[in-house]
Design a protein around this motif. Structure first.
Motif, short mmCIF file in Angstrom:
data_model
loop_
_atom_site.label_atom_id
_atom_site.label_comp_id
_atom_site.label_asym_id
_atom_site.label_seq_id
_atom_site.Cartn_x
_atom_site.Cartn_y
_atom_site.Cartn_z
N THR A 58 -15.00 -13.46 5.52
CA THR A 58 -15.20 -13.86 4.14
C THR A 58 -14.49 -12.84 3.27
OG1 THR A 58 -17.33 -14.89 4.62
CG2 THR A 58 -16.88 -14.33 2.33
N PHE A 59 -13.47 -13.29 2.56
CA PHE A 59 -12.60 -12.38 1.83
C PHE A 59 -13.02 -12.24 0.37
CE2 PHE A 59 -9.06 -11.23 4.54
CZ PHE A 59 -9.11 -12.17 5.56
N GLY A 60 -12.73 -11.07 -0.18
CA GLY A 60 -12.74 -10.90 -1.62
C GLY A 60 -11.49 -11.56 -2.21
N THR A 61 -11.39 -11.49 -3.53
CA THR A 61 -10.31 -12.20 -4.21
C THR A 61 -9.00 -11.41 -4.26
OG1 THR A 61 -11.22 -11.40 -6.28
CG2 THR A 61 -11.82 -13.64 -5.61
N GLY A 62 -9.01 -10.17 -3.83
CA GLY A 62 -7.78 -9.40 -3.75
C GLY A 62 -7.54 -8.49 -4.95
N THR A 63 -6.87 -7.38 -4.69
CA THR A 63 -6.47 -6.43 -5.73
C THR A 63 -4.99 -6.13 -5.55
OG1 THR A 63 -8.63 -5.39 -5.87
CG2 THR A 63 -6.74 -4.09 -6.64
N ARG A 64 -4.23 -6.39 -6.59
CA ARG A 64 -2.80 -6.05 -6.53
C ARG A 64 -2.63 -4.61 -7.00
NH1 ARG A 64 1.78 -10.01 -8.77
NH2 ARG A 64 1.09 -11.09 -6.91
N LEU A 65 -2.23 -3.76 -6.08
CA LEU A 65 -2.07 -2.33 -6.37
C LEU A 65 -0.60 -2.01 -6.57
CD1 LEU A 65 -3.15 0.60 -6.49
CD2 LEU A 65 -2.85 0.69 -4.00
N GLN B 265 -22.55 -2.42 -1.21
CA GLN B 265 -21.23 -2.19 -1.78
C GLN B 265 -20.39 -1.37 -0.82
OE1 GLN B 265 -22.08 -0.24 -5.50
NE2 GLN B 265 -22.56 -2.15 -6.57
N PHE B 266 -19.09 -1.57 -0.87
CA PHE B 266 -18.18 -0.71 -0.12
C PHE B 266 -16.87 -0.63 -0.89
CE2 PHE B 266 -15.64 -4.08 2.08
CZ PHE B 266 -16.43 -5.18 1.80
N SER B 267 -16.17 0.46 -0.66
CA SER B 267 -14.96 0.69 -1.43
C SER B 267 -13.88 1.31 -0.57
CB SER B 267 -15.25 1.59 -2.64
OG SER B 267 -15.77 2.83 -2.21
N LEU B 268 -12.65 1.10 -1.01
CA LEU B 268 -11.48 1.67 -0.36
C LEU B 268 -10.91 2.73 -1.29
CD1 LEU B 268 -9.30 1.56 1.94
CD2 LEU B 268 -8.06 -0.03 0.45
N HIS B 269 -10.69 3.92 -0.73
CA HIS B 269 -10.06 5.00 -1.47
C HIS B 269 -8.73 5.32 -0.80
CE1 HIS B 269 -13.83 6.52 -3.65
NE2 HIS B 269 -14.21 5.47 -2.94
N ILE B 270 -7.67 5.34 -1.58
CA ILE B 270 -6.36 5.74 -1.07
C ILE B 270 -5.99 7.04 -1.75
CG2 ILE B 270 -3.96 5.08 -0.72
CD1 ILE B 270 -4.79 2.17 -1.17
N MET B 271 -5.97 8.09 -0.96
CA MET B 271 -5.64 9.42 -1.50
C MET B 271 -4.12 9.59 -1.52
SD MET B 271 -8.75 10.29 -1.76
CE MET B 271 -8.67 12.01 -2.18
N ASP B 272 -3.66 10.44 -2.46
CA ASP B 272 -2.22 10.73 -2.55
C ASP B 272 -1.41 9.42 -2.48
OD1 ASP B 272 0.21 12.46 -0.46
OD2 ASP B 272 0.14 12.21 -2.63
N SER B 273 -1.73 8.49 -3.34
CA SER B 273 -1.12 7.17 -3.31
C SER B 273 0.41 7.26 -3.42
CB SER B 273 -1.67 6.31 -4.46
OG SER B 273 -3.07 6.15 -4.33
N GLN B 274 1.08 6.44 -2.62
CA GLN B 274 2.54 6.44 -2.55
C GLN B 274 3.10 5.06 -2.93
OE1 GLN B 274 4.38 9.28 -1.77
NE2 GLN B 274 2.34 10.20 -1.98
N PRO B 275 4.34 5.03 -3.40
CA PRO B 275 4.93 3.72 -3.75
C PRO B 275 4.86 2.71 -2.61
CG PRO B 275 6.27 5.49 -4.64
CD PRO B 275 5.21 6.15 -3.80
N GLY B 276 4.95 3.17 -1.39
CA GLY B 276 4.85 2.28 -0.23
C GLY B 276 3.48 1.67 -0.05
N ASP B 277 2.49 2.17 -0.79
CA ASP B 277 1.15 1.59 -0.74
C ASP B 277 1.03 0.38 -1.65
OD1 ASP B 277 -0.30 4.93 -0.71
OD2 ASP B 277 0.34 3.66 0.98
N SER B 278 2.03 0.15 -2.47
CA SER B 278 2.00 -1.01 -3.39
C SER B 278 1.91 -2.29 -2.57
CB SER B 278 3.25 -1.02 -4.26
OG SER B 278 3.28 0.10 -5.12
N ALA B 279 0.83 -3.02 -2.77
CA ALA B 279 0.54 -4.21 -1.96
C ALA B 279 -0.70 -4.86 -2.55
CB ALA B 279 0.30 -3.83 -0.50
N THR B 280 -1.08 -5.97 -1.97
CA THR B 280 -2.37 -6.59 -2.32
C THR B 280 -3.38 -6.23 -1.24
OG1 THR B 280 -1.30 -8.42 -3.49
CG2 THR B 280 -3.58 -8.75 -2.80
#
Lengths: 114, 114
Positions: free
Chosen positions: B103-110, B72-87
């Protein structure tokens, strides 16, 4: 500016009418790929090329053709498009160095097949 | 077959909060795990990547945590900002294999809300 360009950006066509989506990169990259992006499926590789005149199938090659006659260009050909090929298509390139797999993506081509 | 599973499909986080996206993979031969960020109308762009010889990699507000035994692996975005809104897409590949296929995952819309 280092970039991957695709044309056209948007295309609406009808079933069976042959079309070509062009892709060009100016980074002298060895590797080029085509991906399609569909909701809920992520990006899936269609075809790839490791060098001029060297191409091979990716995960979803059915209904597509490619050619690599020049290092910078990698067109995607749909000989007889069908509605299930309606998708967002991305061309990508990367250097091919063993330690680096950063892929540079073009801006995408949104294709609709009626 | 989905070799890289990504969750959640969508995520809403308040400005200043921590965004966490998770991925799991099946193929133990994968040795390169990047995250790509995609804004509307643009192609994906590499955000951060990790090799399996380290358990964490940090670049600014973005951190990848990697658990080889759990695959498993994960992405952490600290102090999230509106400019981080993306897939965001996780991906995996095998370096030096020739294809350099991601080989891609299916995506996360943040979405980061004020």
């Amino acid at each position: 500016e280092a970039q991957v360009t695709q044309n056209p950006r948007y295309l609406i066509t009808v079933t069976g009418k042959k079309l070509t989506v062009t892709c060009s990169q100016n980074m002298n990259h060895e590797y080029m790929s085509w991906y399609r992006q569909d909701p809920g499926l992520g990006l899936r590789q269609i075809y790839y090329s490791m060098n001029v005149e060297v191409t091979d199938k990716g995960d979803v090659p059915e209904g597509y053709k490619v050619s690599r006659k020049e290092k910078r260009n990698f067109p995607l050909i749909l000989e007889s498009p069908s509605p299930n090929q309606t998708s967002l298509y991305f061309c990508a390139s990367n250097s091919g160095l063993p330690s680096d797999n950063e892929q540079f993506f073009g801006p995408g081509t949104r294709l609709t097949v009626l | 077959q989905q070799q890289v599973k990504q969750s959640p499909q969508s995520l809403i986080v308040q400005k200043g909060g921590i965004s966490i996206i998770n991925c799991a993979y099946e193929n133990t031969a994968f040795d390169y795990f990047p995250w790509y960020q995609q804004f509307p109308g643009k192609g994906p762009a590499l955000l951060i990547a990790i090799r399996p010889d380290v358990s964490e990699k940090k670049e600014g507000r973005f951190t990848i945590s990697f658990n080889k035994s759990a695959k498993q692996f994960s992405l952490h975005i600290m102090d999230s900002q509106p400019g981080d809104s993306a897939t965001y897409f996780c991906a995996a590949s095998i370096l030096g294999f020739g294809n350099e296929k991601l080989t891609f995952g299916t995506g996360t819309r943040l979405t980061i809300i004020p």
